[in-house]
Scaffold this motif. Sequence first.
Motif, PDB file in Angstrom:
ATOM      1  N   GLN A  47      31.293  -5.687 -50.451  1.00  0.00           N
ATOM      2  CA  GLN A  47      32.680  -5.345 -50.770  1.00  0.00           C
ATOM      3  C   GLN A  47      33.472  -6.609 -51.085  1.00  0.00           C
ATOM      4  O   GLN A  47      34.283  -6.632 -52.018  1.00  0.00           O
ATOM      5  CB  GLN A  47      33.327  -4.593 -49.603  1.00  0.00           C
ATOM      6  CG  GLN A  47      32.801  -3.180 -49.401  1.00  0.00           C
ATOM      7  CD  GLN A  47      33.703  -2.347 -48.522  1.00  0.00           C
ATOM      8  OE1 GLN A  47      34.924  -2.404 -48.644  1.00  0.00           O
ATOM      9  NE2 GLN A  47      33.107  -1.553 -47.648  1.00  0.00           N
ATOM     10  N   LYS A  48      33.234  -7.656 -50.314  1.00  0.00           N
ATOM     11  CA  LYS A  48      33.927  -8.923 -50.552  1.00  0.00           C
ATOM     12  C   LYS A  48      33.583  -9.464 -51.935  1.00  0.00           C
ATOM     13  O   LYS A  48      34.461  -9.961 -52.653  1.00  0.00           O
ATOM     14  CB  LYS A  48      33.553  -9.933 -49.470  1.00  0.00           C
ATOM     15  CG  LYS A  48      34.323 -11.244 -49.566  1.00  0.00           C
ATOM     16  CD  LYS A  48      34.064 -12.142 -48.374  1.00  0.00           C
ATOM     17  CE  LYS A  48      32.664 -12.705 -48.404  1.00  0.00           C
ATOM     18  NZ  LYS A  48      32.461 -13.743 -47.353  1.00  0.00           N
ATOM     19  N   ASP A  49      32.316  -9.353 -52.322  1.00  0.00           N
ATOM     20  CA  ASP A  49      31.914  -9.817 -53.653  1.00  0.00           C
ATOM     21  C   ASP A  49      32.615  -9.017 -54.748  1.00  0.00           C
ATOM     22  O   ASP A  49      33.054  -9.580 -55.763  1.00  0.00           O
ATOM     23  CB  ASP A  49      30.397  -9.703 -53.817  1.00  0.00           C
ATOM     24  CG  ASP A  49      29.652 -10.771 -53.029  1.00  0.00           C
ATOM     25  OD1 ASP A  49      30.287 -11.750 -52.616  1.00  0.00           O
ATOM     26  OD2 ASP A  49      28.434 -10.603 -52.811  1.00  0.00           O
ATOM     27  N   GLU A  50      32.696  -7.700 -54.585  1.00  0.00           N
ATOM     28  CA  GLU A  50      33.399  -6.861 -55.566  1.00  0.00           C
ATOM     29  C   GLU A  50      34.845  -7.308 -55.714  1.00  0.00           C
ATOM     30  O   GLU A  50      35.384  -7.381 -56.824  1.00  0.00           O
ATOM     31  CB  GLU A  50      33.352  -5.391 -55.136  1.00  0.00           C
ATOM     32  CG  GLU A  50      32.051  -4.685 -55.399  1.00  0.00           C
ATOM     33  CD  GLU A  50      31.854  -4.381 -56.882  1.00  0.00           C
ATOM     34  OE1 GLU A  50      32.842  -4.089 -57.570  1.00  0.00           O
ATOM     35  OE2 GLU A  50      30.697  -4.430 -57.334  1.00  0.00           O
TER      36      GLU A  50
ATOM     37  N   VAL B 167      33.042   0.711 -58.167  1.00  0.00           N
ATOM     38  CA  VAL B 167      32.111   1.382 -57.261  1.00  0.00           C
ATOM     39  C   VAL B 167      32.870   1.956 -56.067  1.00  0.00           C
ATOM     40  O   VAL B 167      34.017   1.590 -55.805  1.00  0.00           O
ATOM     41  CB  VAL B 167      31.045   0.395 -56.756  1.00  0.00           C
ATOM     42  CG1 VAL B 167      30.171  -0.074 -57.906  1.00  0.00           C
ATOM     43  CG2 VAL B 167      31.699  -0.797 -56.054  1.00  0.00           C
ATOM     44  N   LYS B 168      32.214   2.849 -55.334  1.00  0.00           N
ATOM     45  CA  LYS B 168      32.776   3.337 -54.082  1.00  0.00           C
ATOM     46  C   LYS B 168      32.575   2.266 -53.019  1.00  0.00           C
ATOM     47  O   LYS B 168      31.463   1.958 -52.621  1.00  0.00           O
ATOM     48  CB  LYS B 168      32.105   4.643 -53.666  1.00  0.00           C
ATOM     49  CG  LYS B 168      32.519   5.837 -54.517  1.00  0.00           C
ATOM     50  CD  LYS B 168      32.042   7.139 -53.906  1.00  0.00           C
ATOM     51  CE  LYS B 168      32.600   8.327 -54.678  1.00  0.00           C
ATOM     52  NZ  LYS B 168      32.215   9.619 -54.059  1.00  0.00           N
ATOM     53  N   MET B 169      33.680   1.714 -52.569  1.00  0.00           N
ATOM     54  CA  MET B 169      33.609   0.579 -51.663  1.00  0.00           C
ATOM     55  C   MET B 169      32.949   0.945 -50.344  1.00  0.00           C
ATOM     56  O   MET B 169      32.218   0.139 -49.760  1.00  0.00           O
ATOM     57  CB  MET B 169      35.019   0.026 -51.416  1.00  0.00           C
ATOM     58  CG  MET B 169      35.737  -0.457 -52.669  1.00  0.00           C
ATOM     59  SD  MET B 169      35.010  -1.943 -53.401  1.00  0.00           S
ATOM     60  CE  MET B 169      35.668  -3.205 -52.313  1.00  0.00           C
ATOM     61  N   SER B 170      33.170   2.150 -49.854  1.00  0.00           N
ATOM     62  CA  SER B 170      32.649   2.524 -48.540  1.00  0.00           C
ATOM     63  C   SER B 170      31.129   2.599 -48.508  1.00  0.00           C
ATOM     64  O   SER B 170      30.525   2.633 -47.429  1.00  0.00           O
ATOM     65  CB  SER B 170      33.243   3.867 -48.094  1.00  0.00           C
ATOM     66  OG  SER B 170      32.806   4.908 -48.948  1.00  0.00           O
ATOM     67  N   ASN B 171      30.498   2.629 -49.674  1.00  0.00           N
ATOM     68  CA  ASN B 171      29.037   2.648 -49.722  1.00  0.00           C
ATOM     69  C   ASN B 171      28.425   1.259 -49.570  1.00  0.00           C
ATOM     70  O   ASN B 171      27.203   1.122 -49.492  1.00  0.00           O
ATOM     71  CB  ASN B 171      28.557   3.252 -51.054  1.00  0.00           C
ATOM     72  CG  ASN B 171      28.851   4.739 -51.150  1.00  0.00           C
ATOM     73  OD1 ASN B 171      29.080   5.401 -50.133  1.00  0.00           O
ATOM     74  ND2 ASN B 171      28.860   5.259 -52.370  1.00  0.00           N
TER      75      ASN B 171
ATOM     76  N   PHE C 167      45.326  -5.007 -54.859  1.00  0.00           N
ATOM     77  CA  PHE C 167      43.996  -4.413 -55.006  1.00  0.00           C
ATOM     78  C   PHE C 167      44.108  -2.895 -54.863  1.00  0.00           C
ATOM     79  O   PHE C 167      44.815  -2.393 -53.996  1.00  0.00           O
ATOM     80  CB  PHE C 167      43.039  -4.956 -53.946  1.00  0.00           C
ATOM     81  CG  PHE C 167      41.683  -4.301 -53.969  1.00  0.00           C
ATOM     82  CD1 PHE C 167      40.762  -4.632 -54.950  1.00  0.00           C
ATOM     83  CD2 PHE C 167      41.336  -3.347 -53.020  1.00  0.00           C
ATOM     84  CE1 PHE C 167      39.505  -4.027 -54.983  1.00  0.00           C
ATOM     85  CE2 PHE C 167      40.088  -2.744 -53.036  1.00  0.00           C
ATOM     86  CZ  PHE C 167      39.171  -3.082 -54.029  1.00  0.00           C
ATOM     87  N   ARG C 168      43.406  -2.190 -55.734  1.00  0.00           N
ATOM     88  CA  ARG C 168      43.326  -0.726 -55.634  1.00  0.00           C
ATOM     89  C   ARG C 168      41.856  -0.321 -55.594  1.00  0.00           C
ATOM     90  O   ARG C 168      41.109  -0.592 -56.545  1.00  0.00           O
ATOM     91  CB  ARG C 168      44.026  -0.050 -56.805  1.00  0.00           C
ATOM     92  CG  ARG C 168      43.784   1.464 -56.864  1.00  0.00           C
ATOM     93  CD  ARG C 168      44.658   2.139 -57.909  1.00  0.00           C
ATOM     94  NE  ARG C 168      46.025   2.266 -57.439  1.00  0.00           N
ATOM     95  CZ  ARG C 168      47.033   2.681 -58.202  1.00  0.00           C
ATOM     96  NH1 ARG C 168      46.825   2.953 -59.476  1.00  0.00           N
ATOM     97  NH2 ARG C 168      48.247   2.783 -57.699  1.00  0.00           N
ATOM     98  N   PRO C 169      41.406   0.297 -54.510  1.00  0.00           N
ATOM     99  CA  PRO C 169      40.000   0.707 -54.433  1.00  0.00           C
ATOM    100  C   PRO C 169      39.720   1.881 -55.360  1.00  0.00           C
ATOM    101  O   PRO C 169      40.497   2.845 -55.398  1.00  0.00           O
ATOM    102  CB  PRO C 169      39.836   1.116 -52.963  1.00  0.00           C
ATOM    103  CG  PRO C 169      41.206   1.509 -52.522  1.00  0.00           C
ATOM    104  CD  PRO C 169      42.161   0.642 -53.294  1.00  0.00           C
ATOM    105  N   PRO C 170      38.629   1.830 -56.123  1.00  0.00           N
ATOM    106  CA  PRO C 170      38.282   2.957 -56.994  1.00  0.00           C
ATOM    107  C   PRO C 170      38.122   4.247 -56.191  1.00  0.00           C
ATOM    108  O   PRO C 170      37.622   4.233 -55.064  1.00  0.00           O
ATOM    109  CB  PRO C 170      36.955   2.524 -57.614  1.00  0.00           C
ATOM    110  CG  PRO C 170      36.973   1.029 -57.545  1.00  0.00           C
ATOM    111  CD  PRO C 170      37.700   0.703 -56.277  1.00  0.00           C
TER     112      PRO C 170
END
Length: 408
Positions: free
Chosen positions: A302-305, A292-296, A324-327
């Motif tokens: 975000q912590k759960d993701e 998912v887009k983390m900034s949303n 970690f790499r954010p999508p």
Amino acid sequence: MSVYHRKVLELLAIEKSNEKTYLRIKLELELEIELFWEIDSDTAENLIAISEFDGNHKCRLSLHTTLDMVKKQYISLLTRTYRDKSARIYFTCSVDYKNDLDSIKNIQSVNDINYLPFLSKNLSVIDKNKTEQINEQNEVVIPKGYKLPLKWVSVAIISVIFIILFGYSTNISINDTTIAKAAGKTAEAHLVKRKTVVTPVTKLVKDDYIQSRLPYIELDDFITYSIPEGYVSLTFDDGPSKYTTKIVDILKQYKAGGTFFFIGINVQKHPDYVRYAHSNGYTIGSHSMNHVKMSNLSYEKQKDEFIQSTKAIENITNEKVVLFRPPYEDLNEQTKDVIHDYHDKMILWNKDPLDWKTRDADKIFNYVRNTKSSGSIILLHESQAVIDALPRIIERLQEQNLKIVNLQ
């Protein structure tokens, strides 16, 4: 849900007492602990030569070692930092140091330190609310009712036999693989060398010899876009998938490093592919649970993701996930806070052939061929097009004498 902790090992000083040498270190786990680590004089001298304890520099010890197959020596890394600048300095270390380091790397809580007698008493535990003293005894205390597992007794007996034979057989030629396996024993080797040792917390999570054959770079920056000149990183997103094992096989064929960023839901669907990449020595990082887009998302979501995806991987590999790499390269300050709070490293990239868009092996290869690759982190995705392009990409990079590395 259990709390995730990453180990950080800071070197504070090198001291001598009663003709013994100690590293004064600060270990960051769920708490910060200052303690003394008895090491051999040769490793200590190598560290003295590269350390600076002037109050300005910080020195961090890597938790990893590699085996130089030519010199039959173990190599580890110290990172010396001053303000926003850091230098990575390699040093040779003994087998004892390597085994001790493996013991530290595999502990899960501060209580496990009681089973590591090379760490001295008077450990100052620093908590936010109080400071307390632990482990005041001179000897390791074995918990009441604890029974030494049969497999560790067997390891101890076999190790004693090996040491006797090795010590008296000066004319025997031992090949590299045997030396690597003998020298590469983890903390269980201390059962023989130090009579008071019991290591019920140690887990053999990866074949050290397999890992030592793959070149790697240990990253120090909180967010990384590139690596030093002379190196290149091939990274693969969105797995595990039906393409994972083939990508691993190609990398193995060329003895090239690689880093996989797996999505949590795919990890749950394909645990065998995760095991395959891990067992062959490749680094696995998190790519969120649901891509998912983390900034949303809020900080908590975000912590759960992040936590769900890392735990899905760790439950399979029995090894901590630190990358970690954010999508979509989508992040905000809350994303940074999550990663910072869990002491992880965020890996981005500086080369993107848009393989997800073209799905064309020739275009993917041509992008790499026509781009300066030294010092680059190349973004790829698991697909047939990448598989078709990968041998040519690796050959092109190796023609330029670039080391294709795992990220750690």
